[in-house]
Design an enzyme around this catalytic site. Structure first.
Site, PDB file in Angstrom:
ATOM      1  N   HIS A  12      25.922  77.609  44.831  1.00  0.00           N
ATOM      2  CA  HIS A  12      26.291  79.001  44.572  1.00  0.00           C
ATOM      3  C   HIS A  12      27.103  79.154  43.287  1.00  0.00           C
ATOM      4  O   HIS A  12      27.234  80.260  42.768  1.00  0.00           O
ATOM      5  CB  HIS A  12      27.028  79.604  45.773  1.00  0.00           C
ATOM      6  CG  HIS A  12      28.448  79.158  45.930  1.00  0.00           C
ATOM      7  ND1 HIS A  12      28.835  78.160  46.805  1.00  0.00           N
ATOM      8  CD2 HIS A  12      29.595  79.570  45.340  1.00  0.00           C
ATOM      9  CE1 HIS A  12      30.137  77.992  46.749  1.00  0.00           C
ATOM     10  NE2 HIS A  12      30.636  78.840  45.856  1.00  0.00           N
ATOM     11  N   ASP A  23      23.910  74.026  49.847  1.00  0.00           N
ATOM     12  CA  ASP A  23      24.850  74.473  48.814  1.00  0.00           C
ATOM     13  C   ASP A  23      25.261  73.322  47.902  1.00  0.00           C
ATOM     14  O   ASP A  23      26.421  73.215  47.500  1.00  0.00           O
ATOM     15  CB  ASP A  23      26.084  75.113  49.449  1.00  0.00           C
ATOM     16  CG  ASP A  23      26.859  75.994  48.455  1.00  0.00           C
ATOM     17  OD1 ASP A  23      26.260  76.380  47.430  1.00  0.00           O
ATOM     18  OD2 ASP A  23      28.038  76.265  48.695  1.00  0.00           O
ATOM     19  N   SER A  67      35.383  76.014  44.471  1.00  0.00           N
ATOM     20  CA  SER A  67      34.044  75.664  44.933  1.00  0.00           C
ATOM     21  C   SER A  67      33.434  74.590  44.051  1.00  0.00           C
ATOM     22  O   SER A  67      33.431  74.691  42.828  1.00  0.00           O
ATOM     23  CB  SER A  67      33.143  76.897  44.923  1.00  0.00           C
ATOM     24  OG  SER A  67      33.559  77.837  45.874  1.00  0.00           O
TER      25      SER A  67
END
Length: 497
Positions: free
Chosen positions: A137, A167, A238
């Site tokens: 992402h 992911d 992230s």
């Protein structure tokens, strides 16, 4: 009832003296205990020095068309037509009464594109020759991916591949001799163990946070048993590494549980063993292949297990089988409970898609199935799960849908409206704008607009749009009636000759 003031003076002094002596004796013990606690806390400084150089900052950019500063997206010729022939004033555009008319610009003038920041994330060096792991992402849909090392060197990265289901993404920079991370053994990870994260929360490079492992095997997705921690993770973390006290990466920080958008004490990391399996396929094939058998499943509750004679709540209950799928061909039925695949126990329903997904398509597997009070073995050939659309490579040029020859002159790509779209917009017809460029972009049209008329010709379907465009005079601007949300507007488009 006596009060404290009724006590003899001597007895009161002796009481407080005894209390003071007891407290003085406890002080060394308390100090010793506190020192023991301080000595027992972990020191992360060596870990930061060891792993920190392997952590990178990732910035993504997207290209957008530059918007004209004046006239609401209309070029000079369109503005002049509106003023001279329709008497429509243009906001924020000077219009002197005797101003000479500007000579029209000749030829096709493309609208310039500008790169704008899209997002910030983290990543870490997987190999010394420039392969970097991050979250899918973080790079999804980016036109450019920029990687900055701790020594402030910046590289434009190439997207090798991304897998949305887990992911996980891998990018590559042109560099050698990079400090690669050590990959840890997730099976050795214990709940309560100290862990550390390094990333770029809110764009703040190389921020270090620490905490403990709160839980393992958290089910928040079909293919991943997440590691739950209380390490402070925020937007921008992230893709960064989760590190154990041995300096090994045991996870990729991926998600947080939050009601405010900020850290609330619960964060999730992708286990590194799962991430490495995905990255190996991405590096070799650019995508991930997974197995499927074509069933829909649900958990087996304790009450159901008891009622059907299974006893223990385990396995995956089939509630639907896709016609023609491997499960259908193998003879599986709705109501069957799958207990094992190739001897591997299915403790809960979420285990089945992971085990099947990790099986190579074309493999002949054996299922242990519970059906109507009895257990039986069934053979099945694993099929391939349809791949998801992955993030486009930053080195590739996005392929745009082709426009008809007549629509290209207006800079438009349009498609038919579906019945659902007509019902939602409460209109009987029109064509949807899928892409705009050149003249249409200058006139202010956008993707998602619905064209209702071209010139004086109503448009309810593609054929009418094509016929109306074919009739326009290329020497004159054409009016286009369009719908945007709840508003209906006009735009003037000068066709490209």
């Amino acid at each position: 009832m006596k009060s404290l003031n009724a006590k003899a003076p001597g007895s009161g002094v002796s009481f407080f003296l005894a209390l003071a002596c007891a407290f003085s004796l406890q002080m060394p013990l308390m100090a010793s205990a506190q020192q023991g606690m301080v000595k027992g806390l972990p020191d992360f400084t060596e870990l930061v020095e060891q792993v920190g150089p392997s952590v990178v900052n990732i910035r993504t950019l997207e290209k957008v068309r530059a918007q004209p500063q004046n006239g609401g997206g209309m070029d000079d010729e369109t503005q002049d037509l509106l003023r001279r022939f329709f008497g429509i004033p243009i906001p924020n555009v000077p219009n002197p009464p005797n101003a000479p008319r500007q000579a029209p610009r000749q030829g096709r003038t493309p609208v310039p594109e500008e790169s704008q920041p899209r997002g910030v994330g983290s990543g870490f060096v997987l190999t010394s020759d420039g392969f970097i792991m991050t979250n899918a992402h973080v790079v999804d849909g980016a036109d450019e991916v920029l990687v900055t090392l701790t020594d402030k060197r910046e590289f434009k990265a190439k997207l090798i591949g991304a897998d949305k289901r887990t992911d996980v993404a891998v990018v590559k920079i042109q560099a050698t001799g990079l400090p690669a991370v050590k990959v840890g053994d997730v099976s050795r990870l214990k709940v309560g163990e100290w862990v550390m994260a390094i990333g770029s929360p809110f764009g703040l490079d190389n921020s270090v946070t620490a905490g403990i492992v709160s839980a393992k095997q958290r089910d928040t997705g079909d293919y991943l048993p997440f590691i739950q921690t209380d390490v402070a993770i925020n937007p921008g973390n992230s893709g960064g590494p989760l590190i154990n006290m041995r300096g090994e990466v045991i996870g990729i920080n991926s998600q947080i549980y939050s009601r405010s958008g900020g850290f609330m004490g619960i964060s999730f990391a992708i286990p590194m063993d799962e991430a490495m399996r995905v990255s190996e396929q991405l590096r070799s094939n650019g995508r991930v292949t997974r197995g499927r058998i074509g069933v829909q499943i649900e958990p087996v509750t304790k009450e159901l297990a008891e009622s059907i004679g299974l006893g223990k709540a385990q396995g995956a209950l089939i509630n639907r089988i896709e016609p023609g799928a491997p499960a259908d061909k193998a003879g599986l039925e709705a109501g069957d409970v799958i207990l094992k695949i190739d001897g591997k126990q299915i403790e809960k329903s979420a285990d089945l898609p992971r085990l099947v997904g990790n099986t190579k398509p074309g493999t002949k597997s054996t299922l242990t199935v519970f059906r109507r009070g009895a257990t039986k073995e069934m053979s099945i050939v694993i099929a391939e799960l349809e791949p998801e659309k992955v993030a486009k490579r930053s080195s590739e040029i996005e392929e745009k849908p082709k426009a008809s020859a007549s629509a290209q002159g207006l800079g438009l790509v349009v498609t038919e409206l579906t019945d659902a779209q007509k019902t939602e917009l409460k209109i009987k017809g029109g064509v949807r704008v899928e892409s705009v460029q050149d003249q249409a972009a200058k006139a202010g049209l956008r993707e998602g607009d619905v064209i209702l008329a071209v010139g004086n010709h109503e448009v309810t379907q593609m054929k009418e749009f094509e016929a109306a465009v074919a009739k326009i005079d290329k020497n004159l601007a054409v009016s286009v009636l369009f719908r945007r949300g709840e508003l209906t507007r006009f735009a003037l488009i000068r066709p490209i000759r």
